[in-house]
Design a protein around this motif. Structure first.
Motif, PDB file in Angstrom:
ATOM      1  N   TYR A 166       0.834  -1.210   0.000  1.00 39.54           N
ATOM      2  CA  TYR A 166       0.000   0.000   0.000  1.00 39.54           C
ATOM      3  C   TYR A 166       0.864   1.253   0.000  1.00 39.54           C
ATOM      4  CZ  TYR A 166      -3.769   3.203   1.396  1.00 39.54           C
ATOM      5  OH  TYR A 166      -4.682   4.232   1.445  1.00 39.54           O
ATOM      6  N   LEU A 167       1.973   1.193   0.746  1.00 41.99           N
ATOM      7  CA  LEU A 167       2.858   2.357   0.874  1.00 41.99           C
ATOM      8  C   LEU A 167       3.924   2.413  -0.218  1.00 41.99           C
ATOM      9  CD1 LEU A 167       3.393   2.271   4.762  1.00 41.99           C
ATOM     10  CD2 LEU A 167       1.885   3.803   3.472  1.00 41.99           C
ATOM     11  N   GLY A 168       3.987   1.362  -1.037  1.00 36.17           N
ATOM     12  CA  GLY A 168       4.999   1.320  -2.076  1.00 36.17           C
ATOM     13  C   GLY A 168       6.390   1.067  -1.543  1.00 36.17           C
ATOM     14  N   LEU A 169       6.474   0.341  -0.419  1.00 33.32           N
ATOM     15  CA  LEU A 169       7.760   0.032   0.208  1.00 33.32           C
ATOM     16  C   LEU A 169       8.192  -1.383  -0.152  1.00 33.32           C
ATOM     17  CD1 LEU A 169       7.112   1.510   3.779  1.00 33.32           C
ATOM     18  CD2 LEU A 169       8.384   2.586   1.917  1.00 33.32           C
ATOM     19  N   GLU A 170       9.483  -1.582  -0.247  1.00 30.98           N
ATOM     20  CA  GLU A 170      10.034  -2.896  -0.561  1.00 30.98           C
ATOM     21  C   GLU A 170      10.316  -3.690   0.714  1.00 30.98           C
ATOM     22  OE1 GLU A 170      10.565  -4.395  -3.471  1.00 30.98           O
ATOM     23  OE2 GLU A 170       9.749  -2.705  -4.620  1.00 30.98           O
ATOM     24  N   GLY A 171       9.994  -4.975   0.701  1.00 31.52           N
ATOM     25  CA  GLY A 171      10.370  -5.840   1.806  1.00 31.52           C
ATOM     26  C   GLY A 171      11.821  -6.267   1.674  1.00 31.52           C
ATOM     27  N   ASP A 172      12.401  -6.723   2.784  1.00 27.88           N
ATOM     28  CA  ASP A 172      13.809  -7.143   2.780  1.00 27.88           C
ATOM     29  C   ASP A 172      13.861  -8.662   2.935  1.00 27.88           C
ATOM     30  OD1 ASP A 172      16.490  -7.556   3.044  1.00 27.88           O
ATOM     31  OD2 ASP A 172      16.784  -6.206   4.739  1.00 27.88           O
ATOM     32  N   MET A 185       8.129  -3.925  10.026  1.00 25.75           N
ATOM     33  CA  MET A 185       7.233  -3.161  10.901  1.00 25.75           C
ATOM     34  C   MET A 185       7.814  -1.780  11.179  1.00 25.75           C
ATOM     35  SD  MET A 185       5.389  -5.578  13.760  1.00 25.75           S
ATOM     36  CE  MET A 185       6.723  -6.693  14.177  1.00 25.75           C
ATOM     37  N   ALA A 186       9.145  -1.725  11.383  1.00 21.80           N
ATOM     38  CA  ALA A 186       9.797  -0.438  11.641  1.00 21.80           C
ATOM     39  C   ALA A 186       9.655   0.493  10.445  1.00 21.80           C
ATOM     40  CB  ALA A 186      11.270  -0.655  11.971  1.00 21.80           C
ATOM     41  N   SER A 187       9.745  -0.046   9.230  1.00 23.30           N
ATOM     42  CA  SER A 187       9.582   0.770   8.024  1.00 23.30           C
ATOM     43  C   SER A 187       8.170   1.356   7.959  1.00 23.30           C
ATOM     44  CB  SER A 187       9.848  -0.069   6.773  1.00 23.30           C
ATOM     45  OG  SER A 187      11.190  -0.501   6.721  1.00 23.30           O
ATOM     46  N   ILE A 188       7.195   0.562   8.339  1.00 26.76           N
ATOM     47  CA  ILE A 188       5.802   1.030   8.333  1.00 26.76           C
ATOM     48  C   ILE A 188       5.583   2.077   9.416  1.00 26.76           C
ATOM     49  CG2 ILE A 188       3.404   0.301   8.670  1.00 26.76           C
ATOM     50  CD1 ILE A 188       4.380  -2.482   7.535  1.00 26.76           C
ATOM     51  N   VAL A 189       6.131   1.834  10.604  1.00 24.62           N
ATOM     52  CA  VAL A 189       6.031   2.806  11.694  1.00 24.62           C
ATOM     53  C   VAL A 189       6.675   4.132  11.280  1.00 24.62           C
ATOM     54  CG1 VAL A 189       6.890   3.373  14.013  1.00 24.62           C
ATOM     55  CG2 VAL A 189       5.861   1.129  13.572  1.00 24.62           C
ATOM     56  N   HIS A 190       7.853   4.045  10.662  1.00 27.72           N
ATOM     57  CA  HIS A 190       8.563   5.251  10.206  1.00 27.72           C
ATOM     58  C   HIS A 190       7.682   6.076   9.272  1.00 27.72           C
ATOM     59  CE1 HIS A 190      12.114   7.663   9.078  1.00 27.72           C
ATOM     60  NE2 HIS A 190      11.609   7.626   7.843  1.00 27.72           N
ATOM     61  N   ARG A 191       7.034   5.396   8.330  1.00 24.24           N
ATOM     62  CA  ARG A 191       6.181   6.096   7.373  1.00 24.24           C
ATOM     63  C   ARG A 191       4.951   6.698   8.061  1.00 24.24           C
ATOM     64  NH1 ARG A 191       5.658   5.497   1.858  1.00 24.24           N
ATOM     65  NH2 ARG A 191       4.038   6.907   1.085  1.00 24.24           N
ATOM     66  N   LEU A 192       4.348   5.941   8.967  1.00 25.81           N
ATOM     67  CA  LEU A 192       3.187   6.440   9.701  1.00 25.81           C
ATOM     68  C   LEU A 192       3.517   7.729  10.442  1.00 25.81           C
ATOM     69  CD1 LEU A 192       1.642   3.154  11.168  1.00 25.81           C
ATOM     70  CD2 LEU A 192       0.353   4.883   9.913  1.00 25.81           C
ATOM     71  N   ILE A 193       4.637   7.727  11.156  1.00 22.13           N
ATOM     72  CA  ILE A 193       5.036   8.906  11.928  1.00 22.13           C
ATOM     73  C   ILE A 193       5.359  10.071  10.995  1.00 22.13           C
ATOM     74  CG2 ILE A 193       6.778   9.832  13.512  1.00 22.13           C
ATOM     75  CD1 ILE A 193       6.968   7.001  14.727  1.00 22.13           C
ATOM     76  N   ASN A 194       6.064   9.793   9.907  1.00 24.02           N
ATOM     77  CA  ASN A 194       6.374  10.841   8.928  1.00 24.02           C
ATOM     78  C   ASN A 194       5.109  11.482   8.365  1.00 24.02           C
ATOM     79  OD1 ASN A 194       9.103  11.258   8.819  1.00 24.02           O
ATOM     80  ND2 ASN A 194       9.480   9.886   7.093  1.00 24.02           N
TER      81      ASN A 194
END
Length: 348
Positions: A166-172, A185-194
């Motif tokens: 949904y956010l257009g982020l790549e998994g590792d 999860m940290a990548s998603i949290v980072h985007r949410l806060i941003n």
């Protein structure tokens, strides 16, 4: 008040994982956690622990084939891990070393997990079964899926991958199973806060069953009740609450079914705070109390009222004043006085 830190929590069991995590009573064999600084919107540290399960007399292997396929974990690494209580002690020391332990004046933190299973279906029931004292900070957490849906106003989110897409982020895919989950999860949290999301009110895990009285005229949601069958005859409401540890049972929400002779018949109706908790309870179908497996089925609000509903205003008043237990006595002489009843109940 918003928290200063989040701890992304992830665990895996020796059996089913993903959406079915915790449904087969298999033990936790992996615990990964990542400390996230909300104020500065960055990762602080990540730790991974292999958890050595208690021996299974029925099997020489530790991991099921389903677990190996899903997680890619090495069974020998698990066999050389630490028992769960030691891993939890290590985690407690980690919180202290990072200045976020609540008992040592640390800055506020709260768990965040991908859905409720990790905390409600794994850590709470397993530590309860193993008589491990789970710290109180495990009684609150953020469900990342709920936070995501709340902020982005979407209902299509079912897991971490869906959130990343949904956010257009790549998994590792280059790191181990549990580490990858926490980093994503940290990548998603980072985007949410941003994007401006604030982690406010968290989900709460009830510590104990609250006593209460249910009126015959009370409305009970059909989507909040289960019937438990196969209970040991001596099971109390607290024993049943222990079986459903991690799920929030409504106040006075355990009603023991009685035979026509007034004896417990091995069944109970249990009322939960929400449909979500009822659905999680259904996943404990054929979990055990001792050597007995317990059947768990959907029931209706009417079923619960038929067993638990009462009209005794004196009992309601007693509980409202802080009373904890009500008992029913039969066969008393008609001339029995209050003092005689009280004396008969005294334990010498």
């Amino acid at each position: 008040m918003a928290v200063s830190y989040l701890v992304a929590l992830f665990c895996a069991s020796a059996g089913k994982n993903g959406e079915e995590l915790g449904s087969d009573e298999e033990q936790v064999i992996l615990f990964v956690y990542l400390l996230y600084d909300v104020t500065n919107n960055k990762v602080v540290a990540l730790q991974q622990h292999y958890v050595k399960p208690q021996p299974n007399e029925l099997s020489e292997t530790v991991l099921t084939e389903e677990c190996k396929t899903e997680t890619g974990l090495d069974e020998n690494m698990i066999k050389n891990g630490q028992p769960l209580d030691h891993v939890l002690e290590e985690f407690d020391r980690f919180l202290y070393s990072k200045g976020v332990h609540p008992d040592h004046g640390g800055k506020s933190f709260c768990f965040v997990s991908d859905g409720p299973n990790h905390i409600r279906q794994c850590f709470h029931p397993e530590t309860c079964n193993k008589n491990i004292n789970l710290p109180a900070y495990f009684n609150k957490y953020y469900d990342l899926r709920k936070e995501f849906k709340k902020y982005y106003k979407t209902d299509v989110i079912k897991n971490i991958k869906a959130m990343l897409d949904y956010l257009g982020l790549e998994g590792d895919q280059s790191v181990e199973y549990g580490v990858r989950q926490c980093q994503e999860m940290a990548s998603i949290v980072h985007r949410l806060i941003n994007d401006g999301h604030v982690f406010g009110e968290s989900d709460i895990v009830s510590e104990r069953l609250e006593p209460g009285i249910c009126s015959k005229n009370e409305f009970v949601d059909d989507n909040s009740v289960v019937r438990a069958r196969g209970l040991p005859w001596q099971s109390s409401d607290q024993d049943i609450a222990r079986f459903f540890k991690g799920l929030n049972i409504s106040k006075g929400g355990v009603a023991l079914c009685l035979s026509p002779q007034g004896r417990r018949n091995g069944e109970a109706l249990v009322r939960f705070e929400s449909e979500e908790h009822r659905d999680l309870a259904i996943r404990r179908h054929k979990h055990h109390i001792g050597q007995r497996y317990i059947e768990v089925y959907k029931a209706t609000g009417k079923d619960f009222i038929n067993v638990a509903g009462g009209s005794n205003t004196e009992a309601q008043a007693f509980l409202s004043r802080g009373g904890q237990v009500i008992i029913r006595m039969r066969g008393l002489p008609f001339t029995a006085t209050t003092q005689q009843v009280y004396t008969s109940l005294q334990v010498f």
